[in-house]
Design a protein around this motif. Structure first.
Motif, PDB file in Angstrom:
ATOM      1  N   GLU A  37       0.834  -1.203   0.000  1.00  0.00           N
ATOM      2  CA  GLU A  37       0.000   0.000   0.000  1.00  0.00           C
ATOM      3  C   GLU A  37       0.869   1.253   0.000  1.00  0.00           C
ATOM      4  O   GLU A  37       0.594   2.215  -0.711  1.00  0.00           O
ATOM      5  CB  GLU A  37      -0.926   0.001   1.212  1.00  0.00           C
ATOM      6  CG  GLU A  37      -2.010  -1.045   1.126  1.00  0.00           C
ATOM      7  CD  GLU A  37      -2.747  -1.237   2.430  1.00  0.00           C
ATOM      8  OE1 GLU A  37      -2.341  -0.658   3.460  1.00  0.00           O
ATOM      9  OE2 GLU A  37      -3.727  -1.980   2.420  1.00  0.00           O
ATOM     10  N   ARG A  38       1.933   1.241   0.818  1.00  0.00           N
ATOM     11  CA  ARG A  38       2.838   2.390   0.880  1.00  0.00           C
ATOM     12  C   ARG A  38       3.497   2.614  -0.479  1.00  0.00           C
ATOM     13  O   ARG A  38       3.552   3.732  -0.985  1.00  0.00           O
ATOM     14  CB  ARG A  38       3.900   2.172   1.959  1.00  0.00           C
ATOM     15  CG  ARG A  38       4.799   3.389   2.166  1.00  0.00           C
ATOM     16  CD  ARG A  38       5.954   3.124   3.116  1.00  0.00           C
ATOM     17  NE  ARG A  38       6.976   2.333   2.448  1.00  0.00           N
ATOM     18  CZ  ARG A  38       7.285   1.063   2.720  1.00  0.00           C
ATOM     19  NH1 ARG A  38       6.660   0.423   3.675  1.00  0.00           N
ATOM     20  NH2 ARG A  38       8.218   0.419   2.062  1.00  0.00           N
ATOM     21  N   GLN A  39       3.976   1.525  -1.090  1.00  0.00           N
ATOM     22  CA  GLN A  39       4.634   1.649  -2.388  1.00  0.00           C
ATOM     23  C   GLN A  39       3.663   2.137  -3.454  1.00  0.00           C
ATOM     24  O   GLN A  39       4.026   2.949  -4.296  1.00  0.00           O
ATOM     25  CB  GLN A  39       5.261   0.313  -2.787  1.00  0.00           C
ATOM     26  CG  GLN A  39       6.449  -0.048  -1.931  1.00  0.00           C
ATOM     27  CD  GLN A  39       6.931  -1.469  -2.156  1.00  0.00           C
ATOM     28  OE1 GLN A  39       6.223  -2.309  -2.694  1.00  0.00           O
ATOM     29  NE2 GLN A  39       8.151  -1.735  -1.726  1.00  0.00           N
ATOM     30  N   ALA A  40       2.436   1.663  -3.412  1.00  0.00           N
ATOM     31  CA  ALA A  40       1.435   2.138  -4.367  1.00  0.00           C
ATOM     32  C   ALA A  40       1.213   3.629  -4.185  1.00  0.00           C
ATOM     33  O   ALA A  40       1.159   4.386  -5.159  1.00  0.00           O
ATOM     34  CB  ALA A  40       0.128   1.367  -4.191  1.00  0.00           C
ATOM     35  N   GLY A  41       1.109   4.069  -2.926  1.00  0.00           N
ATOM     36  CA  GLY A  41       0.927   5.490  -2.643  1.00  0.00           C
ATOM     37  C   GLY A  41       2.076   6.335  -3.160  1.00  0.00           C
ATOM     38  O   GLY A  41       1.873   7.448  -3.645  1.00  0.00           O
ATOM     39  N   GLU A  42       3.296   5.795  -3.083  1.00  0.00           N
ATOM     40  CA  GLU A  42       4.464   6.513  -3.592  1.00  0.00           C
ATOM     41  C   GLU A  42       4.383   6.702  -5.104  1.00  0.00           C
ATOM     42  O   GLU A  42       5.013   7.588  -5.660  1.00  0.00           O
ATOM     43  CB  GLU A  42       5.749   5.755  -3.230  1.00  0.00           C
ATOM     44  CG  GLU A  42       6.063   5.782  -1.749  1.00  0.00           C
ATOM     45  CD  GLU A  42       7.174   4.818  -1.354  1.00  0.00           C
ATOM     46  OE1 GLU A  42       7.710   4.102  -2.230  1.00  0.00           O
ATOM     47  OE2 GLU A  42       7.504   4.772  -0.152  1.00  0.00           O
TER      48      GLU A  42
END
Length: 158
Positions: free
Chosen positions: A10-15
């Motif tokens: 999720e964090r990587q997608a947000g980035e």
């Protein structure tokens, strides 16, 4: 939310400006939503392009593909823990073996089922954990996945 792959994903997608949640699924286990599948496809394509352009030369231990051993009755497999995009990218580029840094202190043995974290914390029942372990060790894809791949191939060629 539990920490782990989904939190990282999720964090990587947000980035990358993409909003995903746990409901979109886990890339390592599936099934995933169309949005998650498209996001992972783009990520994998970028990794392939990068390796094609710059090569695959890990500069530090952290950049190595790493994993751990899964073992039962003398049979074993390596579960990739870090590098789950790099390994298939290398395969797509023609590599038929991939260098993996094996974590020496982590071997998952079938007979030690009761000590597996996913069983101890209730994330999986012992039966579910063994079913997944055995499927990975035998290199078998679940029937629903095989059916989807076959359908996709038929649709692509027809």
């Amino acid at each position: 939310m539990k920490r782990g792959k989904l939190g990282r994903a999720e964090r990587q997608a947000g980035e990358h400006g993409v909003q995903l949640s746990q409901a979109d699924g886990d890339y390592a286990m599936g099934p995933v939503s169309r949005a998650k599948g498209e996001f992972e496809f783009v990520r994998l394509t970028k990794v392939i392009d990068s390796i094609r352009q710059y090569g695959y030369v890990p500069q530090t231990r952290r950049e190595n593909i790493s994993g751990y051993i899964m073992e039962a009755d003398g049979d074993w497999a390596v579960m990739i823990q870090s590098g789950s995009h790099r390994a298939p990218a290398l395969y797509a580029l023609g590599w038929r073996s991939v260098p993996v840094l094996i974590k020496a202190n982590k071997t998952v043995r079938r007979q030690e089922l009761a000590s597996w974290p996913c069983v101890r914390n209730g994330q999986m029942t012992p039966e579910e954990a063994l079913k997944l372990f055995d499927r990975v060790l035998r290199e078998e894809d679940p029937a629903w996945l095989k059916a989807r791949w076959c359908d996709a191939r038929r649709n692509a060629s027809g």
